[in-house]
Design a protein around this motif. Sequence first.
Motif, PDB file in Angstrom:
ATOM      1  N   LYS A  75       0.743  -1.134  -0.064  1.00 30.60           N
ATOM      2  CA  LYS A  75       0.064  -0.012   0.019  1.00 30.60           C
ATOM      3  C   LYS A  75       1.032   1.256  -0.064  1.00 30.60           C
ATOM      4  O   LYS A  75       1.946   1.083   0.489  1.00 30.60           O
ATOM      5  N   HIS A 108      -1.317  -5.460  -4.359  1.00 32.21           N
ATOM      6  CA  HIS A 108      -2.494  -4.930  -3.528  1.00 32.21           C
ATOM      7  C   HIS A 108      -1.988  -3.872  -2.679  1.00 32.21           C
ATOM      8  O   HIS A 108      -1.316  -3.678  -1.715  1.00 32.21           O
ATOM      9  N   GLU A 157     -11.837  -0.474  -4.095  1.00 33.08           N
ATOM     10  CA  GLU A 157     -13.130   0.352  -3.625  1.00 33.08           C
ATOM     11  C   GLU A 157     -13.691   1.575  -4.119  1.00 33.08           C
ATOM     12  O   GLU A 157     -13.637   2.548  -3.273  1.00 33.08           O
ATOM     13  N   GLU A 262     -10.506 -11.453  -0.929  1.00 31.84           N
ATOM     14  CA  GLU A 262     -10.123 -11.209   0.218  1.00 31.84           C
ATOM     15  C   GLU A 262     -11.191 -11.809   1.139  1.00 31.84           C
ATOM     16  O   GLU A 262     -11.737 -11.508   2.197  1.00 31.84           O
TER      17      GLU A 262
HETATM   18  O1  G3I Z   1       1.694  -1.023  11.614  1.00 34.15           O
HETATM   19  C1  G3I Z   1       0.994  -0.273  12.395  1.00 34.15           C
HETATM   20  C2  G3I Z   1       1.820  -0.732  13.716  1.00 34.15           C
HETATM   21  O2  G3I Z   1       3.069  -0.018  13.873  1.00 34.15           O
HETATM   22  C3  G3I Z   1       0.959  -0.025  14.872  1.00 34.15           C
HETATM   23  O3  G3I Z   1       1.783  -0.237  16.412  1.00 34.15           O
HETATM   24  C4  G3I Z   1      -0.549  -0.644  15.077  1.00 34.15           C
HETATM   25  C5  G3I Z   1      -1.334  -0.087  16.005  1.00 34.15           C
HETATM   26  O4  G3I Z   1      -2.666  -0.198  15.737  1.00 34.15           O
HETATM   27  O5  G3I Z   1      -0.965  -0.283  13.771  1.00 34.15           O
HETATM   28  C6  G3I Z   1      -0.134  -1.041  12.584  1.00 34.15           C
HETATM   29  O6  G3I Z   1      -0.761  -0.561  11.318  1.00 34.15           O
HETATM   30  C7  G3I Z   1      -2.221  -1.315  11.269  1.00 34.15           C
HETATM   31  C8  G3I Z   1      -1.856  -1.978   9.741  1.00 34.15           C
HETATM   32  O7  G3I Z   1      -2.983  -2.684   9.587  1.00 34.15           O
HETATM   33  C9  G3I Z   1      -0.759  -3.166   9.854  1.00 34.15           C
HETATM   34  O8  G3I Z   1      -1.101  -4.166  10.882  1.00 34.15           O
HETATM   35  C10 G3I Z   1      -3.199  -0.398  10.951  1.00 34.15           C
HETATM   36  O9  G3I Z   1      -3.393   0.205  12.407  1.00 34.15           O
HETATM   37  C11 G3I Z   1      -4.384  -0.942  10.570  1.00 34.15           C
HETATM   38  O10 G3I Z   1      -5.398  -0.105  10.488  1.00 34.15           O
HETATM   39  C12 G3I Z   1      -4.261  -1.715   9.455  1.00 34.15           C
HETATM   40  O11 G3I Z   1      -5.404  -2.463   8.951  1.00 34.15           O
HETATM   41  C13 G3I Z   1      -5.150  -2.922   7.857  1.00 34.15           C
HETATM   42  C14 G3I Z   1      -6.792  -2.486   6.804  1.00 34.15           C
HETATM   43  O12 G3I Z   1      -6.669  -3.013   5.869  1.00 34.15           O
HETATM   44  C15 G3I Z   1      -6.413  -0.834   6.877  1.00 34.15           C
HETATM   45  O13 G3I Z   1      -7.761  -0.563   6.153  1.00 34.15           O
HETATM   46  C16 G3I Z   1      -5.384  -4.581   7.757  1.00 34.15           C
HETATM   47  O14 G3I Z   1      -4.303  -5.200   8.246  1.00 34.15           O
HETATM   48  C17 G3I Z   1      -5.603  -4.925   6.533  1.00 34.15           C
HETATM   49  O15 G3I Z   1      -5.867  -6.434   6.357  1.00 34.15           O
HETATM   50  C18 G3I Z   1      -6.813  -4.088   5.612  1.00 34.15           C
HETATM   51  O16 G3I Z   1      -7.062  -4.846   4.408  1.00 34.15           O
HETATM   52  C19 G3I Z   1      -8.056  -4.286   3.765  1.00 34.15           C
HETATM   53  C20 G3I Z   1      -7.769  -4.512   2.139  1.00 34.15           C
HETATM   54  O17 G3I Z   1      -6.684  -3.751   2.082  1.00 34.15           O
HETATM   55  C21 G3I Z   1      -8.635  -3.777   1.450  1.00 34.15           C
HETATM   56  N1  G3I Z   1     -10.200  -4.516   1.827  1.00 34.15           N
HETATM   57  C22 G3I Z   1     -10.726  -4.480   2.991  1.00 34.15           C
HETATM   58  C23 G3I Z   1      -9.575  -5.188   3.848  1.00 34.15           C
HETATM   59  C24 G3I Z   1     -10.072  -5.121   5.378  1.00 34.15           C
HETATM   60  O18 G3I Z   1     -10.061  -3.792   5.870  1.00 34.15           O
END
Ligand code: G3I
Length: 460
Positions: A75, A108, A157, A262
């Motif tokens: 991303k 992705h 999206e 997904e």
């Molecule tokens: O990397 C930071 C970390 O340093 C920090 O300590 C932690 C605290 O919350 O956050 C970490 O980042 C997180 C990141 O995932 C990596 O784990 C973000 O907060 C979190 O918001 C993020 O969530 C991702 C999400 O997309 C964001 O919208 C999910 O892992 C990921 O699975 C999800 O995937 C999306 C697809 O890309 C698109 N379709 C929907 C799907 C689910 O939301």
Amino acid sequence: MRPHIRRAVLVLAAAGALLLGLATPSSAADPVLRDLAQAKGKYYGTAVTASKLNGTYATIAGGQFDSITPGNEMKWESVEPSRGTYNWSGADAVVSFAQSHNMQVRGHTLVWHSQLPGWLTSGSWTADQLRTLMTDHITTEVGRYKGKISHWDVVNEPFNEDGTFRQSMWYTKLGQSYIADALRAARAADPDAKLYLNDYNTDGTGAKSDAMYNLVKSLKADGVPIDGVGFQGHLILGQVPSTMQTNLQRFADLGVDVAVTELDIRMQLPVTDAKLAQQKADYKAVTSACVAVSRCKGVTVWGFTDSDSWIPDVFDGQGAATPYDENYQPKPAYYGIAEALGWTGDGGQDPTPTTGCAVTYSVTNQWNTGFTANVTVKNTGSSAVNGWKVAWTYPSGQQVTSAWNATVTQTGSQVTAADAGYNATIGAGGSVSFGFNGNWSGSNTAPSAFTLNGATCTAG
Ligand code: G3I
């Protein structure tokens, strides 16, 4: 060998066997999803977290799946956190893992409204500047992985639930043309990668799916390079759209490939056998829909293990959405996928191991303000539990002070007792006991309900 040395060797051997046992993701008789999928002309993929690609996690990811999607590492905010400063480490790790395990990569995602770097979202760009930033980003990222990525989610999206365009910075500044421009830039950067649009809640027919359909139709009519449509498949237990196969087919009939990109199927916790059985049916239904549509190229699960899923972070009280549990044991859903891919290895019998537990809580000693309690947890299921957490709620303000044979934590009235490492495995039919001291006042009523790893136990 002197007796104490022999004893030590035996203990080490047993510990080694236990470790091996814990590291074994599934039994030898279990099917391999990637082989089954390939026999049907499909791939079966998983999203991963790059930093977890070692040990059992890597063994299952590379052994069971033949396509991989980085969950976050490709991303924009991951690859270009400050303008002109790139960090490809996570993305590179996923691509090299894929290459060494003979897997395809789904890239992705290139243009999305979320997980954009702050410098980009906070900048005040003219439309021309923003369009150039977007196409440069695509050229750089797609170009870097040219020849190594089979499919790109180019635009992610783009729609609202009612089928109108999402008011992202892309749409509000550039209008609908950003989509065609993004696809053209991606095609120019890697002519061999299959270019996809990807969205959620488009899995069945409906306003949002119709909007995607009309968009794809007009892109095709305009000669814009579009190869496929991804249906994310973030679903709720028992709610696989009945129109999913029909929907996939109507897109295929437009002359594009389709894929479920997904897939996860979330449930309200705690897990029960009935919910796992429903989840198995749901995973089987989605996979069957893809199998039935010849232009459906494959299915990707959004994390293969419940220990690596976005659901609990976003949906309060929900989880257990993937085909493997938190301890890397295959769940009924995994067998549902295998069955949809033609697996008959169970001879028609449901191979699903049963789960169950019984908890006995007894106060063994009590004095004016203190007490000692013992808890015995029996695994009444048909397979071993590897790693356990037993939870209960105290009804009358009791407070645990010190524990043995478990690590006990308490928040308000909620108590969680986790295994102490050496007693992490409870064999089928086996049990484990732990104890603790606590404080009480007024009354010392025993808790009436217990869970083991989130699943409800009978209380005795
Ligand atoms: O990397 C930071 C970390 O340093 C920090 O300590 C932690 C605290 O919350 O956050 C970490 O980042 C997180 C990141 O995932 C990596 O784990 C973000 O907060 C979190 O918001 C993020 O969530 C991702 C999400 O997309 C964001 O919208 C999910 O892992 C990921 O699975 C999800 O995937 C999306 C697809 O890309 C698109 N379709 C929907 C799907 C689910 O939301």
